[in-house]
Design a protein around this motif. Structure first.
Motif, PDB file in Angstrom:
ATOM      1  N   ARG A 107       0.962  -1.161  -0.022  1.00 28.31           N
ATOM      2  CA  ARG A 107       0.046   0.069   0.033  1.00 28.31           C
ATOM      3  C   ARG A 107       0.791   1.134   0.013  1.00 28.31           C
ATOM      4  N   PRO A 108       0.637   2.269  -0.858  1.00 28.51           N
ATOM      5  CA  PRO A 108       1.600   3.172  -0.941  1.00 28.51           C
ATOM      6  C   PRO A 108       1.093   4.453   0.114  1.00 28.51           C
ATOM      7  N   VAL A 109       1.770   4.043   1.232  1.00 29.09           N
ATOM      8  CA  VAL A 109       1.790   4.866   2.310  1.00 29.09           C
ATOM      9  C   VAL A 109       2.838   4.990   3.176  1.00 29.09           C
ATOM     10  N   PHE A 110       3.517   5.989   3.237  1.00 31.57           N
ATOM     11  CA  PHE A 110       4.433   6.012   4.049  1.00 31.57           C
ATOM     12  C   PHE A 110       4.539   5.861   5.476  1.00 31.57           C
ATOM     13  N   ASP A 111       5.376   5.502   6.325  1.00 28.99           N
ATOM     14  CA  ASP A 111       5.426   5.057   7.534  1.00 28.99           C
ATOM     15  C   ASP A 111       6.307   6.258   8.138  1.00 28.99           C
ATOM     16  N   THR A 112       5.650   7.234   8.897  1.00 27.38           N
ATOM     17  CA  THR A 112       6.528   8.170   9.309  1.00 27.38           C
ATOM     18  C   THR A 112       7.269   7.991  10.604  1.00 27.38           C
ATOM     19  N   THR A 113       7.006   6.933  11.012  1.00 28.26           N
ATOM     20  CA  THR A 113       7.901   6.579  12.443  1.00 28.26           C
ATOM     21  C   THR A 113       8.638   5.517  12.486  1.00 28.26           C
ATOM     22  N   GLY A 114       8.291   4.559  11.691  1.00 29.62           N
ATOM     23  CA  GLY A 114       9.020   3.277  11.607  1.00 29.62           C
ATOM     24  C   GLY A 114      10.599   3.314  11.353  1.00 29.62           C
ATOM     25  N   SER A 115      11.052   1.997  11.158  1.00 28.23           N
ATOM     26  CA  SER A 115      12.528   1.741  10.874  1.00 28.23           C
ATOM     27  C   SER A 115      12.711   2.144   9.425  1.00 28.23           C
ATOM     28  N   ARG A 116      11.787   1.852   8.554  1.00 30.84           N
ATOM     29  CA  ARG A 116      11.796   2.104   7.151  1.00 30.84           C
ATOM     30  C   ARG A 116      10.944   2.956   6.344  1.00 30.84           C
ATOM     31  N   ALA A 117      10.928   3.471   5.344  1.00 26.03           N
ATOM     32  CA  ALA A 117      10.306   4.502   5.070  1.00 26.03           C
ATOM     33  C   ALA A 117       8.869   4.129   4.612  1.00 26.03           C
ATOM     34  N   PHE A 118       8.431   2.669   4.408  1.00 21.50           N
ATOM     35  CA  PHE A 118       7.199   2.349   4.132  1.00 21.50           C
ATOM     36  C   PHE A 118       6.976   1.043   5.163  1.00 21.50           C
ATOM     37  N   PHE A 119       5.534   0.913   5.461  1.00 20.99           N
ATOM     38  CA  PHE A 119       5.239  -0.370   6.222  1.00 20.99           C
ATOM     39  C   PHE A 119       6.041  -1.500   5.558  1.00 20.99           C
ATOM     40  N   GLN A 120       6.152  -2.449   6.312  1.00 20.50           N
ATOM     41  CA  GLN A 120       6.858  -3.762   6.019  1.00 20.50           C
ATOM     42  C   GLN A 120       5.895  -4.949   5.365  1.00 20.50           C
ATOM     43  N   ILE A 121       6.243  -5.867   4.875  1.00 18.91           N
ATOM     44  CA  ILE A 121       5.577  -6.643   4.393  1.00 18.91           C
ATOM     45  C   ILE A 121       4.640  -7.730   5.410  1.00 18.91           C
ATOM     46  N   ASP A 122       3.276  -7.685   5.460  1.00 14.88           N
ATOM     47  CA  ASP A 122       2.627  -8.315   6.654  1.00 14.88           C
ATOM     48  C   ASP A 122       2.253  -9.682   6.071  1.00 14.88           C
ATOM     49  N   PHE A 123       3.213 -10.585   6.749  1.00 18.01           N
ATOM     50  CA  PHE A 123       3.191 -11.882   6.184  1.00 18.01           C
ATOM     51  C   PHE A 123       2.030 -12.637   6.615  1.00 18.01           C
ATOM     52  N   SER A 124       1.440 -12.240   7.794  1.00 17.98           N
ATOM     53  CA  SER A 124       0.292 -12.893   8.369  1.00 17.98           C
ATOM     54  C   SER A 124      -0.947 -12.602   7.374  1.00 17.98           C
ATOM     55  N   LEU A 125      -0.870 -11.306   6.911  1.00 14.89           N
ATOM     56  CA  LEU A 125      -2.235 -10.879   5.985  1.00 14.89           C
ATOM     57  C   LEU A 125      -1.990 -11.742   4.809  1.00 14.89           C
ATOM     58  N   ILE A 126      -0.785 -11.975   4.499  1.00 14.45           N
ATOM     59  CA  ILE A 126      -0.525 -12.795   3.007  1.00 14.45           C
ATOM     60  C   ILE A 126      -1.167 -14.251   3.182  1.00 14.45           C
ATOM     61  N   GLU A 127      -0.664 -14.857   4.503  1.00 14.50           N
ATOM     62  CA  GLU A 127      -1.209 -16.070   4.818  1.00 14.50           C
ATOM     63  C   GLU A 127      -2.671 -16.500   4.628  1.00 14.50           C
ATOM     64  N   ARG A 128      -3.266 -15.162   5.281  1.00 16.27           N
ATOM     65  CA  ARG A 128      -4.648 -15.274   5.405  1.00 16.27           C
ATOM     66  C   ARG A 128      -5.332 -15.138   3.837  1.00 16.27           C
ATOM     67  N   ARG A 129      -4.660 -14.285   3.201  1.00 15.81           N
ATOM     68  CA  ARG A 129      -4.912 -13.922   1.465  1.00 15.81           C
ATOM     69  C   ARG A 129      -4.918 -15.286   0.870  1.00 15.81           C
ATOM     70  N   LEU A 130      -3.646 -16.193   1.280  1.00 17.06           N
ATOM     71  CA  LEU A 130      -3.358 -17.393   0.551  1.00 17.06           C
ATOM     72  C   LEU A 130      -4.330 -18.339   0.967  1.00 17.06           C
ATOM     73  N   ALA A 131      -4.764 -18.447   2.231  1.00 18.87           N
ATOM     74  CA  ALA A 131      -5.839 -19.453   2.729  1.00 18.87           C
ATOM     75  C   ALA A 131      -7.177 -19.197   2.336  1.00 18.87           C
ATOM     76  N   ARG A 132      -7.411 -17.937   1.883  1.00 22.30           N
ATOM     77  CA  ARG A 132      -8.802 -17.779   1.272  1.00 22.30           C
ATOM     78  C   ARG A 132      -8.760 -18.374  -0.394  1.00 22.30           C
ATOM     79  N   LEU A 133      -7.585 -17.857  -0.884  1.00 20.56           N
ATOM     80  CA  LEU A 133      -7.537 -18.433  -2.485  1.00 20.56           C
ATOM     81  C   LEU A 133      -7.522 -19.731  -2.585  1.00 20.56           C
TER      82      LEU A 133
END
Length: 539
Positions: A107-133
């Motif tokens: 998602r093109p949203v800047f993380d203004t306080t984290g360790s990187r410029a953007f939010f990192q990959i949410d692998f738990s979300l990916i696992e849920r989306r894969l489970a749905r597929l």
């Protein structure tokens, strides 16, 4: 809670302070000074010098699995500034384009306080989306691109934005040169001496460039695969597509291969698989390791630790491409280990690190925290480990391992002998050179150091070379006094940075957190997920 929308200056700040260096660099390598003076440089750097500046990056390879390694780039700050400023300035157009994707996890949203410029990959979300597929389809085709970032053709950036046929028909026209895609193409090429093959791996700007091309590939797939957007998932270059018995795997693979080849990219056959019905399933090693608990009694703790790490080693052998041992070490930080068992725990950590050197950052973190908390450490054992890592890895140019061993020496104030570092003195690595110079300035190298090779690199051209970081930073710190620094101060682009005392190496920076900080970080990560799930309603 109030959300602050990132403006151009904030976006550039995040790229330069949190997205400049690759991940897994030793802690002293920071770029917050560079970000702080971003507006000054934009206003005071001569436009003509900035426009034509091109440079070589320094490569920093990190162990992946087995003997495979992942090559990252430490990009010259002048060129990285140009790419970051361009993306920051044209973010509205870029974000609008990226939001066309219906299947990407990004998602093109800047993380203004984290360790990187953007939010990192949410692998738990990916696992849920894969489970749905897998629930909606009989099977899922999983594949990705072979050496994605390293094989991206820079001209394919405008191809993704405007279409390949349009670009080929109009690339010579003056109006085409003003388009964002062509300007990005040129800026990225200048990061690597105008080479068109590959984009720098490491800076967060490249995550955006890779995503631009990823969305372009999605468009190609959507045109050839019915209902693609309703049955697909993509994160970076990893693509998963649901299908049933009415479709053939070969047909899907043919469409994917064609889409990749239209961007001069190749499918990674080794990582192509079919999930779902007919798939052989192995135990989830992460779940197995999470089940382990540590006894609170000393006589049982050591056997529990041994059992835990033996299981981790077994799972790593069964799953050689997964970061099993690194995960096991990071999870072990949650164990309450008695002082009486701590030295045994450390011996296990060092043993694991000899097997898998990608564990070094996590192990160094644990040892540095233990040293701060005055926990029992066998310093002779740790010193031997440091020396062994350096002696083995320096001759074969594995500078990730060498740099983390050098930093561990600094963090624990363990002195090293000159003879142990003889292969480091000729290292074509700014990262290792600066750590050695830092240790020497602290009196931690017995017998002094040999700087002959590094001093031989000093010239005006070096500021455009892969050793720019050493030449600039050693001049700023006065660590190589025999070398004349005048060409740095007189340079139209590096001179203003030197005058502002912009540093890319913080001598006071140690490991970033203690166990108390880890609890805070966990809460912040949870909060970030809540923010991330709702933030696009605002942006």
């Amino acid at each position: 809670m109030t959300f602050i929308r990132a403006n151009r200056s904030t976006r550039l700040k995040r790229f330069l302070e949190a997205g400049f260096y690759p991940r897994d660099m030793p802690p002293p390598f920071v770029s917050s000074d560079f970000a702080r003076f971003r507006n000054f440089f934009r206003s005071n750097w001569p436009a003509i010098d900035l426009k034509k500046f091109a440079s070589d990056p320094e490569y920093y390879s990190i162990p992946k699995f087995g003997r495979a390694r992942r090559r990252f780039s430490i990009v010259n700050p002048i060129n990285q500034f140009k790419v970051a400023d361009l993306i920051s300035s044209e973010w509205k157009e870029i974000r609008s384009y990226l939001k066309n994707s219906k299947v990407s996890e990004f998602r093109p949203v800047f993380d203004t306080t984290g360790s990187r410029a953007f939010f990192q990959i949410d692998f738990s979300l990916i696992e849920r989306r894969l489970a749905r597929l897998l629930a909606e389809n009989r099977s899922v085709l999983k594949t990705d691109i072979s050496r994605y970032y390293h094989t991206i053709y820079t001209h394919s950036i405008p191809w993704a934005l405007y279409g390949k046929s349009y670009c080929k028909a109009n690339y010579t026209l003056p109006i085409f040169k003003t388009k964002l895609g062509d300007r990005l193409d040129k800026a990225v090429r200048q990061c690597q001496s105008n080479q068109t093959m590959g984009i720098p791996v490491g800076p967060d700007t490249s995550r955006i460039l890779g995503e631009i091309i990823g969305v372009g590939i999605e468009k190609e797939l959507a045109a050839s695969i019915p209902r693609f957007e309703n049955r697909a998932l993509r994160y970076v270059d990893d693509i998963q597509i649901g299908f049933d018995d009415r479709e053939s795997v070969d047909g899907l693979l043919g469409n994917v291969t064609k889409a990749f080849s239209n961007f001069e990219l190749d499918i990674n056959i080794e990582k192509t698989a079919v999930l779902g019905v007919g798939e052989s399933v192995s135990p989830d090693w992460a779940a197995e390791l999470r089940r382990y608990r540590l006894s609170g009694r000393q006589r049982n703790q050591q056997s529990d630790l041994e059992s835990y790490f033996r299981a981790a080693i077994y799972f790593s052998q069964e799953n050689p491409r997964d970061q099993v041992l690194a995960y096991a070490i990071k999870r072990s930080r949650s164990f309450r280990i008695l002082d009486e068992s701590f030295e045994y725990y450390v011996s296990l950590l060092l043993q694991i690190s000899r097997r898998d050197t990608s564990c070094l950052p996590a192990v160094v973190q644990i040892l540095a925290e233990a040293n701060y908390r005055k926990r029992p450490l066998d310093r002779d054992l740790i010193k031997k480990f440091i020396v062994d890592v350096i002696r083995y890895n320096a001759p074969i140019h594995y500078y990730f391992e060498v740099s983390w061993a050098l930093f561990l020496s600094k963090a624990l104030k363990i002195n090293l002998d000159r003879v142990s570092l003889k292969d480091v003195f000729s290292a074509e690595s700014s990262v290792c050179a600066l750590l050695v110079l830092d240790l020497n300035s602290r009196g931690q190298i017995i017998g002094g150091i040999d700087t002959g090779y590094w001093q031989s690199l000093y010239s005006a051209d070096a500021l455009k070379s892969n050793m720019w970081l050493l030449v600039y930073e050693a001049t700023l710190k006065g660590w190589l006094p025999a070398a004349a620094p005048c060409f740095v101060s007189n340079d139209a682009l590096f001179g203003p940075m030197l005058a502002k005392k912009v540093s890319f190496y913080d001598v006071n920076r140690n490991v970033p957190s203690t166990r108390k900080d880890l609890r805070t970080t966990s809460w912040q990560m949870f909060l970030s997920k809540i923010i991330f799930q709702n933030i696009e309603r605002y942006f």
